[in-house]
Each structure stands twice: as C-alpha cells, then as structure tokens.
Design an enzyme around this catalytic site. Sequence first.
Site, mmCIF file in Angstrom:
data_model
loop_
_atom_site.group_PDB
_atom_site.id
_atom_site.type_symbol
_atom_site.label_atom_id
_atom_site.label_comp_id
_atom_site.label_asym_id
_atom_site.label_seq_id
_atom_site.Cartn_x
_atom_site.Cartn_y
_atom_site.Cartn_z
ATOM 1 N N HIS A 91 0.870 -1.185 0.000
ATOM 2 C CA HIS A 91 0.000 0.000 0.000
ATOM 3 C C HIS A 91 0.910 1.240 0.000
ATOM 4 C CE1 HIS A 91 -2.803 2.944 1.800
ATOM 5 N NE2 HIS A 91 -3.780 2.122 1.491
ATOM 6 N N ASP A 94 3.157 -4.423 8.129
ATOM 7 C CA ASP A 94 1.943 -3.648 7.927
ATOM 8 C C ASP A 94 0.780 -4.634 8.064
ATOM 9 O OD1 ASP A 94 -0.312 -2.464 6.960
ATOM 10 O OD2 ASP A 94 0.601 -1.639 5.144
ATOM 11 N N GLN A 142 -4.347 -5.225 7.045
ATOM 12 C CA GLN A 142 -5.319 -6.172 6.464
ATOM 13 C C GLN A 142 -5.250 -7.556 7.090
ATOM 14 O OE1 GLN A 142 -7.685 -5.231 4.561
ATOM 15 N NE2 GLN A 142 -6.957 -3.240 3.865
ATOM 16 N N LYS A 168 -10.440 -0.600 10.510
ATOM 17 C CA LYS A 168 -10.565 -1.770 9.632
ATOM 18 C C LYS A 168 -10.908 -3.030 10.429
ATOM 19 C CE LYS A 168 -7.216 -0.019 6.263
ATOM 20 N NZ LYS A 168 -8.043 0.321 5.102
ATOM 21 N N CYS A 209 -4.759 2.291 -3.719
ATOM 22 C CA CYS A 209 -3.549 2.861 -3.097
ATOM 23 C C CYS A 209 -2.363 1.898 -3.213
ATOM 24 C CB CYS A 209 -3.779 3.227 -1.635
ATOM 25 S SG CYS A 209 -4.904 4.583 -1.420
#
Length: 403
Positions: free
Chosen positions: A120, A197, A200, A223, A361
């Site tokens: 991202h 990261d 997700q 999220k 993104c």
Amino acid sequence: MEIMLENLFPILTQQIHGKKLVYLDNAATTQKPVAVIEALNNAYTSWNANVHRGVHYLSQVATRHHEEARQKVADFLGAKSSDEIIFTKGTTDSINMLAFSFGERFVHEGDEIIVSYLEHHSNIVPWQMLCERKKAILRVIPLRDDLSVDIEAFESLLSTKTRLISIAHVSNVLGIINPIRQIIQIAHRHNVPVSIDAAQSVPHIPVNVQELDCDFLSFSAHKMYGPTGIGVLYGKQELLNQMVPYQGGGEMINHVRFEQTTYNTLPYKFEAGTPDFVGSYGLAAAIDFINQTGRDKIARYEEELTTYMEQQLAAIDDVVVYAAGQPKAGAVSFNVGNIHPFDIGTLLDQQGIAVRTGHHCAEPLIDYLHIPGTVRASVAVYNNKSDIDLFISALKKSISMLS
Ligand code: PLP
C-alpha cells in the site's frame, strides 16, 4: 458455518437504491457493532475528560480507560508489555512515525530499506521520504508469476547495508497472505529488523507479535470494527527505546527547559499531545467484540466466504481473479474482460452492492499487472453466503448490461 451478526451492525439493515445493502468494501473500512458505537457514546456522555494530567475524578476515569485499552491491545497482539503499544492515528501514521523515528536513529547515507511490490502507498511513500532525506536506497522485492513475493529474490536483496524490511502481512489488493514468518526468520539471520503492515491481517486472522518475532507492527482500528482516527504501532522495547521522538509537545516530555528538554519513557515518548482516549476506548470495545466472536472462528469463517466468492467469480466467463487459488484473508480482486472496473463498480452500486474499484492505493502493483485497476470485494465477519450470491448475480447482470 454461519455467524449471524448482521443485526449487531445497525448500518447494515438499510437499503441502498431500494436494494438490500451488501457491504463488501471491508478492506477500506469495516462497519461498527452496537457495542463500539455505545462505547463512544458512553465516553462522551459519562466520563469525557483529558487524560494523565488531572487529579479530578473524571480525568482519572478517562486515564484508567485509556491505559486499560493499551493493555487490551498488548494482550490482543501478544506483546510483552503495554509499553510497546503506541497509539497513533492509524496504520499510515504508525508507518510515518516509524520511518522518521527509526530512520533518524538507524539509517544513514547509502543504507537500504526493503519493501515489496505488493505494498500500500502507506508502506512505500514514508520510506521513499526517509530515503530522500538520508540519501538511502529503497529496494523492492519482486513477485513470482503467481503474484507471491519471491523469497529467493528477497534473500538476495539483503546485505550489510540493509537497515529494515517493511512488508504487508496481507495484500490489500490481492488478499494474499505473505509468508512473513519466513521473511522475519531470514531477515533476523542477517540481523535486520522487520516491520509488518498488519492493516489487512489483524482484522481477519490471529496475529501474535512474540510468536512472529516481528520488530514492529502497525494496524488501524477502523478496519477491525473500531472507530476511525486511532491505530497502533507496536515495537520491541529495546528498539523503541533507542529511537528518537516523532513529534514534540505535551505528554512526550519529562522536563522542559529552554536549555534542554528531556523525554518521557515509553510509550509516552511517542505520544505528543492529547491522545485519542475516546478512540482507544472504542478500539478496546472492538477487541472485545473480536475476542467474543472468536479470532480462530472469524478466520475460518471468512476463509470459507472468500473461497466461496473466488469460486463463484472464477466460474463466470471472462472473469480474471488475481492470485487465484492462493490462501487469502478478506479480499478478492478481479477484472472482467476489457470492461473498466469503475463501470462494474457503478452498476453494482445501483444494485445495492458496495465494492471498491481502482488502484487501491497500490499503484506499483497495478502497474506491475499492466491493468487500469481491479474490482475488489472484501468480506467481514457480518457477511454471509447470501451476500456473496447477491453480489454474484448482480455482477452477472452488470456484465450482460456492459457487454
Ligand atoms: N496498509 C494497508 C495494507 C492498507 O490496506 C491500508 C488501508 O487500506 C493502509 C496501510 C492505510 O491504512 P489507514 O488509511 O487506516 O492509515
């Protein structure tokens, strides 16, 4: 297996364009359960007061809630100590903080940072900015034909100049789960720390920072059924202690003198200004919701849903599913022949189906695939097979209208 949670999420009971709302844009943001909405309401109606500096009752209640939320996050991530949990505005803020604070301390001219092609923009641009500032070099792990990260190529990128690897746990475009355990082990053999990261992954699969042995990890509350505007940077204490503060202001100091200012201990050294103590309370409620539903159960249920969705998509003529057949968490990306993803998204919307279209993104990945973008459908725990069926039949209708 079916998890019947739809009625816990008030927003999902509405109709859009006269049709039942089928919300499949969860990778962008999730909807909030009543428990989270009530927590935010409760904070403002019952105990709102600034934290840490007050002797009065409400300030002490607010401080207690904020610090309990920090401990809850530490337990949720399996961190050694709540001192390793820094509240930020979200994943983007966490990675920017890391790039600055780690970069100022550990990155010098000619050093290298490694990211992958799947990232991202939030896990690319802060590193580019650091590299520009420090005259360092950004290296990129290429992908194999099946769009998984190329582990051999990754290993060959590592050198004595490598200062950090920063990589997504789960791709926000393809939904594929990167082999981060293996990546961390390889990196550590070269004494290189790894930042994950987890924007997700944390919402979909169990994540334990000590089991993974990652050095840093970032995620966003919004999220994972929590409020917007709050997220977390986890970091190992020994590294965080060596890093420089990101912003100056209240809270992050020990003493301020014009001659010299001394900084606070962890985690406050990285939390200048009034923290989002209402947000942290909302995040704690979201963690309760996830724990009560069951993290393993959520992972299994959503895997069933994404597999079902992928199978249904693959059965439609002209549909190309990206990274087909690979284990996924949450998201599936696809295209239909030469139809622009935006046109599919617009027609789906008219039928009550919310998906996301475009580059998500992640422009370098989209360029790598030589496509204008994808249609991305992403699930959360409140979705069910009937949502997928409605989505698939609306998609078929859209394709026949556009063909
Ligand atoms: N990283 C990944 C993998 C993401 O999917 C996202 C958001 O979509 C981000 C980072 C940025 O998260 P936020 O916008 O909450 O800061």
